[in-house]
Design an enzyme around this catalytic site. Structure first.
Site, PDB file in Angstrom:
ATOM      1  CG  HIS A  72      -2.047  -0.808   1.149  1.00 54.82           C
ATOM      2  ND1 HIS A  72      -2.931  -0.883   2.202  1.00 54.82           N
ATOM      3  CD2 HIS A  72      -2.290  -1.967   0.051  1.00 54.82           C
ATOM      4  CE1 HIS A  72      -3.958  -1.770   1.642  1.00 54.82           C
ATOM      5  NE2 HIS A  72      -3.712  -2.415   0.652  1.00 54.82           N
ATOM      6  CE1 TYR A 201      -4.768   3.375   9.358  1.00 56.39           C
ATOM      7  CE2 TYR A 201      -5.285   3.349  11.732  1.00 56.39           C
ATOM      8  CZ  TYR A 201      -4.488   2.848  10.466  1.00 56.39           C
ATOM      9  OH  TYR A 201      -3.755   1.973  10.608  1.00 56.39           O
ATOM     10  N   PRO A 294      -3.472  -0.151  19.487  1.00 54.48           N
ATOM     11  CG  PRO A 294      -5.168  -1.652  18.752  1.00 54.48           C
ATOM     12  CD  PRO A 294      -4.596  -0.980  19.871  1.00 54.48           C
ATOM     13  CE  LYS A 298       4.855   2.846  13.701  1.00 56.50           C
ATOM     14  NZ  LYS A 298       4.881   2.134  12.354  1.00 56.50           N
ATOM     15  CE1 TYR A 383      -0.784   3.453   9.990  1.00 55.66           C
ATOM     16  CE2 TYR A 383       0.535   2.274   8.209  1.00 55.66           C
ATOM     17  CZ  TYR A 383      -0.595   2.510   9.066  1.00 55.66           C
ATOM     18  OH  TYR A 383      -1.733   1.455   9.024  1.00 55.66           O
TER      19      TYR A 383
HETATM   20  P1  FAD Z   1       2.998 -12.290  21.540  1.00 56.94           P
HETATM   21  O1  FAD Z   1       2.425 -12.393  19.850  1.00 56.94           O
HETATM   22  O2  FAD Z   1       1.898 -12.131  22.362  1.00 56.94           O
HETATM   23  O3  FAD Z   1       3.842 -13.617  21.590  1.00 56.94           O
HETATM   24  C1  FAD Z   1       4.352 -13.792  23.176  1.00 56.94           C
HETATM   25  C2  FAD Z   1       4.183 -15.661  23.165  1.00 56.94           C
HETATM   26  O4  FAD Z   1       4.614 -16.083  24.157  1.00 56.94           O
HETATM   27  C3  FAD Z   1       2.703 -16.031  23.187  1.00 56.94           C
HETATM   28  O5  FAD Z   1       2.803 -17.236  22.122  1.00 56.94           O
HETATM   29  C4  FAD Z   1       2.563 -16.619  24.661  1.00 56.94           C
HETATM   30  O6  FAD Z   1       1.499 -17.528  24.480  1.00 56.94           O
HETATM   31  C5  FAD Z   1       3.910 -17.007  24.953  1.00 56.94           C
HETATM   32  N1  FAD Z   1       3.977 -17.131  26.453  1.00 56.94           N
HETATM   33  C6  FAD Z   1       3.057 -16.462  27.406  1.00 56.94           C
HETATM   34  N2  FAD Z   1       3.644 -16.842  28.406  1.00 56.94           N
HETATM   35  C7  FAD Z   1       4.424 -17.748  28.441  1.00 56.94           C
HETATM   36  C8  FAD Z   1       5.265 -18.750  29.094  1.00 56.94           C
HETATM   37  N3  FAD Z   1       4.901 -18.529  30.550  1.00 56.94           N
HETATM   38  N4  FAD Z   1       5.938 -19.712  28.801  1.00 56.94           N
HETATM   39  C9  FAD Z   1       6.131 -19.820  27.467  1.00 56.94           C
HETATM   40  N5  FAD Z   1       5.518 -18.988  26.581  1.00 56.94           N
HETATM   41  C10 FAD Z   1       4.648 -18.127  27.213  1.00 56.94           C
HETATM   42  N6  FAD Z   1       0.913  -4.738  15.722  1.00 56.94           N
HETATM   43  C11 FAD Z   1       1.411  -4.123  14.536  1.00 56.94           C
HETATM   44  O7  FAD Z   1       2.550  -4.120  14.351  1.00 56.94           O
HETATM   45  N7  FAD Z   1       0.345  -4.087  13.310  1.00 56.94           N
HETATM   46  C12 FAD Z   1      -0.805  -4.170  13.308  1.00 56.94           C
HETATM   47  O8  FAD Z   1      -1.596  -3.988  12.585  1.00 56.94           O
HETATM   48  C13 FAD Z   1      -1.243  -4.739  14.582  1.00 56.94           C
HETATM   49  N8  FAD Z   1      -2.495  -4.915  14.932  1.00 56.94           N
HETATM   50  C14 FAD Z   1      -3.057  -5.660  16.209  1.00 56.94           C
HETATM   51  C15 FAD Z   1      -4.500  -5.820  16.313  1.00 56.94           C
HETATM   52  C16 FAD Z   1      -4.698  -6.655  17.073  1.00 56.94           C
HETATM   53  C17 FAD Z   1      -6.245  -6.840  17.223  1.00 56.94           C
HETATM   54  C18 FAD Z   1      -3.841  -6.901  18.287  1.00 56.94           C
HETATM   55  C19 FAD Z   1      -4.399  -7.567  19.640  1.00 56.94           C
HETATM   56  C20 FAD Z   1      -2.422  -6.670  18.241  1.00 56.94           C
HETATM   57  C21 FAD Z   1      -2.205  -6.016  17.111  1.00 56.94           C
HETATM   58  N9  FAD Z   1      -0.914  -5.679  17.093  1.00 56.94           N
HETATM   59  C22 FAD Z   1      -0.322  -4.999  15.650  1.00 56.94           C
HETATM   60  C23 FAD Z   1       0.115  -6.061  18.058  1.00 56.94           C
HETATM   61  C24 FAD Z   1       0.881  -7.498  17.683  1.00 56.94           C
HETATM   62  O9  FAD Z   1       0.060  -8.412  17.417  1.00 56.94           O
HETATM   63  C25 FAD Z   1       1.706  -7.954  19.027  1.00 56.94           C
HETATM   64  O10 FAD Z   1       2.478  -6.725  19.322  1.00 56.94           O
HETATM   65  C26 FAD Z   1       2.796  -8.858  18.659  1.00 56.94           C
HETATM   66  O11 FAD Z   1       2.120 -10.169  18.691  1.00 56.94           O
HETATM   67  C27 FAD Z   1       3.889  -9.013  19.605  1.00 56.94           C
HETATM   68  O12 FAD Z   1       4.756 -10.176  19.308  1.00 56.94           O
HETATM   69  P2  FAD Z   1       5.534 -10.979  20.666  1.00 56.94           P
HETATM   70  O13 FAD Z   1       6.182 -12.208  20.081  1.00 56.94           O
HETATM   71  O14 FAD Z   1       6.231  -9.963  21.060  1.00 56.94           O
HETATM   72  O15 FAD Z   1       4.242 -11.466  21.481  1.00 56.94           O
HETATM   73  C1  DHB Z   2      -4.845  -3.369  11.487  1.00 59.83           C
HETATM   74  C2  DHB Z   2      -4.473  -3.307  12.733  1.00 59.83           C
HETATM   75  C3  DHB Z   2      -4.122  -2.027  13.237  1.00 59.83           C
HETATM   76  O1  DHB Z   2      -3.847  -1.774  14.487  1.00 59.83           O
HETATM   77  C4  DHB Z   2      -4.042  -0.963  12.343  1.00 59.83           C
HETATM   78  O2  DHB Z   2      -3.555   0.368  12.773  1.00 59.83           O
HETATM   79  C5  DHB Z   2      -4.186  -1.132  11.054  1.00 59.83           C
HETATM   80  C6  DHB Z   2      -4.616  -2.366  10.421  1.00 59.83           C
HETATM   81  C7  DHB Z   2      -5.516  -4.627  10.985  1.00 59.83           C
HETATM   82  O3  DHB Z   2      -5.417  -5.758  12.007  1.00 59.83           O
HETATM   83  O4  DHB Z   2      -5.595  -5.158   9.971  1.00 59.83           O
END
Ligand code: FAD
Ligand code: DHB
Length: 390
Positions: A72, A201, A294, A298, A383
């Site tokens: 995009h 947005y 979210p 980021k 962004y």
């Molecule tokens: P996580 O993905 O949370 O992974 C952590 C892992 O550790 C999990 O699998 C968990 O089960 C495991 N764990 C927990 N406790 C233990 C334990 N005691 N022992 C072993 N394992 C354990 N980010 C963006 O950049 N762009 C977006 O568009 C965006 N949209 C989002 C939309 C939604 C609806 C949500 C909820 C989040 C969004 N995010 C977005 C954020 C993004 O999903 C998270 O920042 C990302 O998953 C972080 O990755 P991580 O590996 O640090 O943590």
């Molecule tokens: C999505 C999530 C976001 O937080 C955002 O800013 C843009 C897109 C998504 O899940 O598609």
């Protein structure tokens, strides 16, 4: 059991770190509480920054992404009766990519299987030990109820917002900042082609709405709702009506297509930063150290940036060069705070409260961002993503 790097958490941060370390010849074991299928099917992020995509390509994870991700040029910013396109490519020479976190996770799992990476799923009672020594370890129970101790040179907490790693840094050492918000997101996934070419947005008196997508046949939407909202209170008709109103159905002939809803959930919002991101032989990466609301897309990108910085620092540390590992926390936190500010700024600019003065300020800010090149370039630079190591 013994390895060089014990990684807690097999989300994007943990699995990407194990991939980067393996490419440098460093051995790791990943521990995860959930099953492989559960982690891979969690619907979360959808947008990758240019720098995340560049990194995934560089380390051999770009093949399916290049085939399936949708590049995009920018986003639409909208408020009642006005929709403005911000072209990031024109503004800052960078773009973003629609590629779901589920897809990134699948690519990481495929790569982990291909290199024979040891990932122990469905563990419990994960506990961290001796982090201030050169022989830290992690104890856990496997799915058959067997207790294990994983000894390592380094432990990395990639265990997200609810894992034990964050609080393994002693009380007197760690410092944290938190901001909660008065609203949540109601997120839905629907089997309907997107009604827009790029994300919208939308600021609205009824609350924020976001039109995102996952593919040419699947759309993703978010609605601002009060905290504590129950998904059961929102019928399909109520969801589509709210989206149509907030996203401007009828604006210059634009219409919102609807379709079967396949997933729905309510997501609370929080800003949180803990520092330092390293204590002794424990390092934190991704949501384990910081959470952003979210709105700026980021969270996943920050997790990628953390591990891109951490992997070479750990490789150097294991060869006796301590300097990059010593600099990791301060360097990572500069980017973390930039993204924390940007996510807070996007969130507070776009979500409506009850104060009429605040609403006028938001609209004024939106008009400036959407119509001034300097304003638009500031949003675009944040962004589309800062360079790795910012
Ligand atoms: P996580 O993905 O949370 O992974 C952590 C892992 O550790 C999990 O699998 C968990 O089960 C495991 N764990 C927990 N406790 C233990 C334990 N005691 N022992 C072993 N394992 C354990 N980010 C963006 O950049 N762009 C977006 O568009 C965006 N949209 C989002 C939309 C939604 C609806 C949500 C909820 C989040 C969004 N995010 C977005 C954020 C993004 O999903 C998270 O920042 C990302 O998953 C972080 O990755 P991580 O590996 O640090 O943590
Ligand atoms: C999505 C999530 C976001 O937080 C955002 O800013 C843009 C897109 C998504 O899940 O598609």
């Amino acid at each position: 059991m013994r390895t060089q790097v014990a990684i807690i958490g097999a989300g994007p941060a943990g699995l990407l770190l194990s991939h980067l370390l393996a490419a440098d010849g460093v051995e790791s074991v990943v521990l995860e509480t959930r099953s492989e299928e559960y982690v891979a099917s969690r619907i979360r992020a959808g947008i990758l920054e240019q720098s995340s995509v560049d990194l995934l390509r560089e380390v051999g994870l770009g093949e399916r992404l290049d085939r399936e991700a949708d590049p995009h040029r920018g986003i639409y910013l909208q408020w009642p009766h006005e929709r403005h396109h911000l072209d990031f490519v024109d503004l800052v020479g960078r773009q973003v990519f629609v590629y779901g976190q589920t897809e990134v996770q699948k690519d990481l799992v495929t790569a982990a299987h291909a290199r024979g990476q040891q990932v122990v799923y469905e563990v419990s009672d994960t506990a961290l030990h001796d982090l201030e020594t050169d022989r830290p370890s992690v104890t856990f129970t496997d799915q058959d109820g067997q207790e294990h101790r994983l000894e390592a040179d380094v432990v990395v907490g990639c265990d997200g917002s609810f894992g034990p790693s964050r609080s393994a840094i002693p009380d007197g050492v760690r410092q944290s900042w938190e901001r909660t918000y008065d609203y949540s997101w109601f997120g839905i996934l629907a089997d309907v082609p997107p009604s827009t070419d790029e994300l919208i947005y939308a600021w609205h008196d009824d609350g924020f709405a976001l039109h995102s997508m996952r593919s040419s046949t699947v759309s993703r939407f978010y609605l601002q709702v009060p905290n504590g909202t129950d998904v059961a209170d929102w019928s399909d008709d109520r969801i589509w009506d709210a989206l149509a109103v907030r996203l401007g159905h009828g604006l210059d002939g634009w219409s919102l297509a609807t379709g079967p809803i396949t997933d729905r959930s309510v997501l609370p919002m929080r800003s949180f930063v803990q520092q330092p991101m390293r204590h002794g032989r424990l390092f934190l990466a991704g949501d384990a150290a910081h959470i952003v609301p979210p709105t700026g897309a980021k969270g996943l990108n920050l997790a990628v940036a953390d591990v891109a910085l951490l992997a070479p620092a750990l490789t150097a540390l294991l060869k006796g060069d301590h300097a990059p590992a010593d600099a990791y926390s301060d360097t990572a936190l500069r980017r973390v705070w930039r993204c924390t500010h940007f996510s807070w700024w996007m969130t507070t600019m776009l979500h409506t409260g009850t104060d009429p003065f605040d609403r006028q300020l938001q609209l004024s800010q939106l008009r400036w961002v959407a119509t001034s090149e300097a304003g638009a370039a500031g949003l675009a630079e944040n962004y589309a993503g800062l360079r790795i190591g910012f």
